[in-house]
Design a protein around this motif. Structure first.
Motif, PDB file in Angstrom:
ATOM      1  N   SER A  83      48.067  -8.352  -1.134  1.00 15.00           N
ATOM      2  CA  SER A  83      48.389  -9.437  -0.183  1.00 15.00           C
ATOM      3  C   SER A  83      47.149  -9.974   0.529  1.00 15.00           C
ATOM      4  O   SER A  83      47.193 -10.293   1.714  1.00 15.00           O
ATOM      5  CB  SER A  83      49.429  -8.968   0.834  1.00 15.00           C
ATOM      6  N   GLN A  84      46.038 -10.100  -0.188  1.00 18.92           N
ATOM      7  CA  GLN A  84      44.796 -10.577   0.413  1.00 18.92           C
ATOM      8  C   GLN A  84      44.437 -12.002  -0.006  1.00 18.92           C
ATOM      9  O   GLN A  84      43.517 -12.583   0.553  1.00 18.92           O
ATOM     10  CB  GLN A  84      43.635  -9.651   0.030  1.00 18.92           C
ATOM     11  N   ALA A  85      45.158 -12.573  -0.963  1.00 17.42           N
ATOM     12  CA  ALA A  85      44.813 -13.905  -1.467  1.00 17.42           C
ATOM     13  C   ALA A  85      45.355 -14.991  -0.545  1.00 17.42           C
ATOM     14  O   ALA A  85      46.506 -14.938  -0.112  1.00 17.42           O
ATOM     15  CB  ALA A  85      45.372 -14.090  -2.871  1.00 17.42           C
ATOM     16  N   LYS A  86      44.513 -15.970  -0.244  1.00 16.79           N
ATOM     17  CA  LYS A  86      44.933 -17.127   0.561  1.00 16.79           C
ATOM     18  C   LYS A  86      45.518 -18.214  -0.337  1.00 16.79           C
ATOM     19  O   LYS A  86      46.431 -18.921   0.052  1.00 16.79           O
ATOM     20  CB  LYS A  86      43.742 -17.705   1.333  1.00 16.79           C
ATOM     21  N   LEU A  87      44.940 -18.353  -1.540  1.00 19.28           N
ATOM     22  CA  LEU A  87      45.423 -19.330  -2.520  1.00 19.28           C
ATOM     23  C   LEU A  87      45.034 -18.852  -3.909  1.00 19.28           C
ATOM     24  O   LEU A  87      43.891 -18.484  -4.138  1.00 19.28           O
ATOM     25  CB  LEU A  87      44.803 -20.715  -2.269  1.00 19.28           C
ATOM     26  N   VAL A  88      46.004 -18.855  -4.810  1.00 18.37           N
ATOM     27  CA  VAL A  88      45.753 -18.473  -6.207  1.00 18.37           C
ATOM     28  C   VAL A  88      45.748 -19.751  -7.044  1.00 18.37           C
ATOM     29  O   VAL A  88      46.608 -20.619  -6.869  1.00 18.37           O
ATOM     30  CB  VAL A  88      46.844 -17.491  -6.708  1.00 18.37           C
ATOM     31  N   VAL A  89      44.768 -19.864  -7.926  1.00 18.48           N
ATOM     32  CA  VAL A  89      44.637 -21.028  -8.799  1.00 18.48           C
ATOM     33  C   VAL A  89      44.744 -20.548 -10.244  1.00 18.48           C
ATOM     34  O   VAL A  89      44.014 -19.650 -10.660  1.00 18.48           O
ATOM     35  CB  VAL A  89      43.286 -21.737  -8.575  1.00 18.48           C
ATOM     36  N   ILE A  90      45.679 -21.145 -10.991  1.00 17.20           N
ATOM     37  CA  ILE A  90      45.956 -20.717 -12.362  1.00 17.20           C
ATOM     38  C   ILE A  90      45.696 -21.895 -13.301  1.00 17.20           C
ATOM     39  O   ILE A  90      46.190 -23.000 -13.062  1.00 17.20           O
ATOM     40  CB  ILE A  90      47.426 -20.249 -12.503  1.00 17.20           C
ATOM     41  N   ALA A  91      44.939 -21.661 -14.363  1.00 18.09           N
ATOM     42  CA  ALA A  91      44.664 -22.717 -15.343  1.00 18.09           C
ATOM     43  C   ALA A  91      45.866 -22.899 -16.266  1.00 18.09           C
ATOM     44  O   ALA A  91      46.495 -21.925 -16.684  1.00 18.09           O
ATOM     45  CB  ALA A  91      43.420 -22.367 -16.150  1.00 18.09           C
ATOM     46  N   GLU A  92      46.167 -24.159 -16.579  1.00 17.64           N
ATOM     47  CA  GLU A  92      47.306 -24.484 -17.444  1.00 17.64           C
ATOM     48  C   GLU A  92      46.989 -24.287 -18.919  1.00 17.64           C
ATOM     49  O   GLU A  92      47.874 -23.975 -19.699  1.00 17.64           O
ATOM     50  CB  GLU A  92      47.684 -25.964 -17.251  1.00 17.64           C
ATOM     51  N   ASP A  93      45.722 -24.484 -19.307  1.00 17.04           N
ATOM     52  CA  ASP A  93      45.369 -24.497 -20.733  1.00 17.04           C
ATOM     53  C   ASP A  93      44.992 -23.116 -21.264  1.00 17.04           C
ATOM     54  O   ASP A  93      44.180 -22.991 -22.165  1.00 17.04           O
ATOM     55  CB  ASP A  93      44.259 -25.510 -21.013  1.00 17.04           C
ATOM     56  N   VAL A  94      45.612 -22.089 -20.717  1.00 11.20           N
ATOM     57  CA  VAL A  94      45.353 -20.716 -21.158  1.00 11.20           C
ATOM     58  C   VAL A  94      46.204 -20.419 -22.391  1.00 11.20           C
ATOM     59  O   VAL A  94      47.367 -20.796 -22.454  1.00 11.20           O
ATOM     60  CB  VAL A  94      45.709 -19.710 -20.024  1.00 11.20           C
ATOM     61  N   SER A  95      45.589 -19.769 -23.367  1.00 12.19           N
ATOM     62  CA  SER A  95      46.323 -19.406 -24.566  1.00 12.19           C
ATOM     63  C   SER A  95      45.965 -17.975 -24.946  1.00 12.19           C
ATOM     64  O   SER A  95      44.788 -17.646 -25.019  1.00 12.19           O
ATOM     65  CB  SER A  95      45.952 -20.367 -25.697  1.00 12.19           C
ATOM     66  N   PRO A  96      46.906 -17.104 -25.138  1.00 14.53           N
ATOM     67  CA  PRO A  96      48.351 -17.299 -24.994  1.00 14.53           C
ATOM     68  C   PRO A  96      48.773 -17.325 -23.521  1.00 14.53           C
ATOM     69  O   PRO A  96      48.083 -16.780 -22.662  1.00 14.53           O
ATOM     70  CB  PRO A  96      48.943 -16.069 -25.699  1.00 14.53           C
ATOM     71  N   LYS A  97      49.904 -17.951 -23.258  1.00 15.45           N
ATOM     72  CA  LYS A  97      50.412 -18.117 -21.887  1.00 15.45           C
ATOM     73  C   LYS A  97      50.675 -16.769 -21.204  1.00 15.45           C
ATOM     74  O   LYS A  97      50.678 -16.683 -19.973  1.00 15.45           O
ATOM     75  CB  LYS A  97      51.712 -18.933 -21.887  1.00 15.45           C
ATOM     76  N   GLU A  98      50.895 -15.725 -21.995  1.00 14.67           N
ATOM     77  CA  GLU A  98      51.206 -14.404 -21.447  1.00 14.67           C
ATOM     78  C   GLU A  98      50.104 -13.866 -20.532  1.00 14.67           C
ATOM     79  O   GLU A  98      50.349 -13.017 -19.682  1.00 14.67           O
ATOM     80  CB  GLU A  98      51.470 -13.392 -22.573  1.00 14.67           C
ATOM     81  N   ILE A  99      48.880 -14.381 -20.706  1.00 20.41           N
ATOM     82  CA  ILE A  99      47.754 -13.908 -19.905  1.00 20.41           C
ATOM     83  C   ILE A  99      48.008 -14.128 -18.418  1.00 20.41           C
ATOM     84  O   ILE A  99      47.685 -13.289 -17.589  1.00 20.41           O
ATOM     85  CB  ILE A  99      46.442 -14.618 -20.344  1.00 20.41           C
ATOM     86  N   THR A 100      48.608 -15.281 -18.083  1.00 17.42           N
ATOM     87  CA  THR A 100      48.817 -15.606 -16.671  1.00 17.42           C
ATOM     88  C   THR A 100      50.285 -15.702 -16.273  1.00 17.42           C
ATOM     89  O   THR A 100      50.583 -16.015 -15.125  1.00 17.42           O
ATOM     90  CB  THR A 100      48.135 -16.952 -16.329  1.00 17.42           C
ATOM     91  N   MET A 101      51.196 -15.434 -17.170  1.00 25.37           N
ATOM     92  CA  MET A 101      52.633 -15.597 -16.877  1.00 25.37           C
ATOM     93  C   MET A 101      53.105 -14.783 -15.678  1.00 25.37           C
ATOM     94  O   MET A 101      54.009 -15.196 -14.962  1.00 25.37           O
ATOM     95  CB  MET A 101      53.479 -15.210 -18.092  1.00 25.37           C
TER      96      MET A 101
END
Length: 113
Positions: A37-55
């Motif tokens: 619970s230390q993150a103020k904002l998380v940024v996730i890239a859309e063009d990641v392949s495979p999607k499972e990496i950031t799902m």
């Protein structure tokens, strides 16, 4: 998907936080910070392949009530956090001088930005 103006604000906030605060980069690092619970904002890239990496990130962000946003490019995300390789995810831990921009982003996300 973030609108272009929101996306540019996100990259601006990441760059400011990188220089004056604290950012974490990479899916594993971001996951650890969110779980603590230390993150103020998380940024996730859309063009990641495979999607499972950031799902899993939006799910744990919702559990921990941590704001997150998607951006279109992992290359731009990597550049914004100061590395020369693409990154699937990054987060702001300490805003530093990015506090104002971060607050604008959070307000825009709350209002359905």
């Amino acid at each position: 998907m973030a609108k272009k103006d929101l996306e540019s604000k996100v990259f601006q906030a990441l760059e400011l936080a990188r220089n004056t605060g604290k950012v974490k980069k990479g899916t594993n690092e971001v996951t650890k910070v969110v779980e603590k619970s230390q993150a103020k904002l998380v940024v996730i890239a859309e063009d990641v392949s495979p999607k499972e990496i950031t799902m899993h990130l939006p799910i744990i962000c919702n559990e921990k009530k941590c704001p997150y946003v998607h951006v279109s490019s992992k290359e731009e995300l990597g550049r914004a956090v100061g590395i020369n390789v693409p990154t699937a995810a990054a987060c702001i831990v300490e805003a530093g001088e990015a506090r104002e921009v971060l607050n604008e982003i959070l307000q825009q996300l709350k209002s359905g930005g």
